[in-house]
Design a protein around this motif. Structure first.
Motif, short mmCIF file in Angstrom:
data_model
loop_
_atom_site.label_atom_id
_atom_site.label_comp_id
_atom_site.label_asym_id
_atom_site.label_seq_id
_atom_site.Cartn_x
_atom_site.Cartn_y
_atom_site.Cartn_z
N GLU A 86 -50.68 21.74 31.11
CA GLU A 86 -50.12 22.81 31.16
C GLU A 86 -50.95 24.10 30.52
O GLU A 86 -51.45 23.78 29.13
CB GLU A 86 -48.83 22.78 29.96
CG GLU A 86 -47.76 23.94 30.48
CD GLU A 86 -46.52 23.62 30.05
OE1 GLU A 86 -45.75 24.49 29.45
OE2 GLU A 86 -45.82 22.56 30.33
N VAL A 87 -51.04 25.05 31.05
CA VAL A 87 -51.92 26.13 30.47
C VAL A 87 -51.09 27.29 30.51
O VAL A 87 -50.39 27.94 31.28
CB VAL A 87 -52.86 26.41 31.65
CG1 VAL A 87 -53.89 27.57 31.02
CG2 VAL A 87 -53.94 25.17 31.62
N ALA A 88 -50.97 28.08 29.22
CA ALA A 88 -50.28 29.03 29.14
C ALA A 88 -51.00 30.56 29.41
O ALA A 88 -52.13 30.32 29.00
CB ALA A 88 -50.14 29.40 27.54
N ILE A 89 -50.62 31.30 30.45
CA ILE A 89 -51.57 32.39 30.86
C ILE A 89 -50.78 33.87 30.67
O ILE A 89 -49.58 33.80 30.87
CB ILE A 89 -51.48 31.92 32.39
CG1 ILE A 89 -52.38 30.81 32.71
CG2 ILE A 89 -52.42 33.21 32.93
CD1 ILE A 89 -52.70 30.59 34.13
N THR A 90 -51.50 34.49 30.16
CA THR A 90 -51.11 35.69 30.00
C THR A 90 -52.34 37.06 30.61
O THR A 90 -53.25 36.86 30.73
CB THR A 90 -51.55 36.33 28.52
OG1 THR A 90 -50.82 35.44 27.61
CG2 THR A 90 -51.01 37.85 28.16
N VAL A 91 -51.46 37.70 31.26
CA VAL A 91 -52.20 38.93 32.39
C VAL A 91 -52.05 40.02 31.47
O VAL A 91 -50.95 40.57 30.81
CB VAL A 91 -51.49 38.87 33.69
CG1 VAL A 91 -52.17 40.38 34.40
CG2 VAL A 91 -51.60 37.69 34.27
N ARG A 92 -53.27 40.51 31.30
CA ARG A 92 -53.40 41.86 30.22
C ARG A 92 -53.75 43.11 31.24
O ARG A 92 -54.76 42.94 31.93
CB ARG A 92 -54.16 41.84 29.25
CG ARG A 92 -53.77 40.85 28.05
CD ARG A 92 -54.56 41.30 26.94
NE ARG A 92 -54.03 40.11 25.84
CZ ARG A 92 -52.87 40.19 25.24
NH1 ARG A 92 -52.06 41.23 25.50
NH2 ARG A 92 -52.59 39.43 24.08
N GLY A 93 -53.40 44.31 31.12
CA GLY A 93 -53.59 45.52 31.51
C GLY A 93 -53.51 45.60 33.09
O GLY A 93 -54.17 46.35 33.72
N ALA A 94 -52.72 44.93 33.78
CA ALA A 94 -52.46 44.97 35.45
C ALA A 94 -51.99 46.18 35.71
O ALA A 94 -50.75 46.42 35.32
CB ALA A 94 -51.62 43.82 35.85
#
Length: 115
Positions: A86-94
């Motif tokens: 499991e990988v926690a993914i955060t998208v910033r500044g889209a």
């Protein structure tokens, strides 16, 4: 008289690169347009050995102007392709258009969006 019309152009920058990666966290930086010509670059980068260990990724999309659906689906496959890890993914500044495309591909179901 012959005129040499060749110009030296700067080396194009990759639309995505690994900005940093350690055992726990990786940052992928996106820029410009991520579309069909860049799909292979994206898919190869997502297989990079430096992304195997981190359990948290930040996708910095603040400099990304456009992403097409094929590239958004490639991101989704990379994130959901290894259910044993499991990988926690955060998208910033889209930007709104990028966010919308990610949402259309279903990426919003497996990532967190941050400003």
């Amino acid at each position: 008289m012959t005129v040499d019309r060749r110009r030296s152009s700067p080396t194009p920058t990759a639309p995505v690169r690994i900005a940093e990666a350690d055992g726990r966290h990786a940052v992928l930086a996106f820029a410009g347009d991520l579309d069909a010509p860049a799909l292979r670059v994206l898919e190869e980068l997502l297989l990079d050995h430096r992304l195997r260990e981190p359990t948290a990724w930040t996708l910095d999309m603040s400099a990304l102007e456009h992403i097409d659906l094929a590239c958004a689906y490639a991101l989704l496959r990379a994130v959901t392709g290894t259910p044993e890890r499991e990988v926690a993914i955060t998208v910033r500044g889209a930007r709104p258009a990028v966010h919308r495309t990610l949402r259309h591909a279903g990426v919003d179901t497996v990532v967190t969006f941050a400003p």
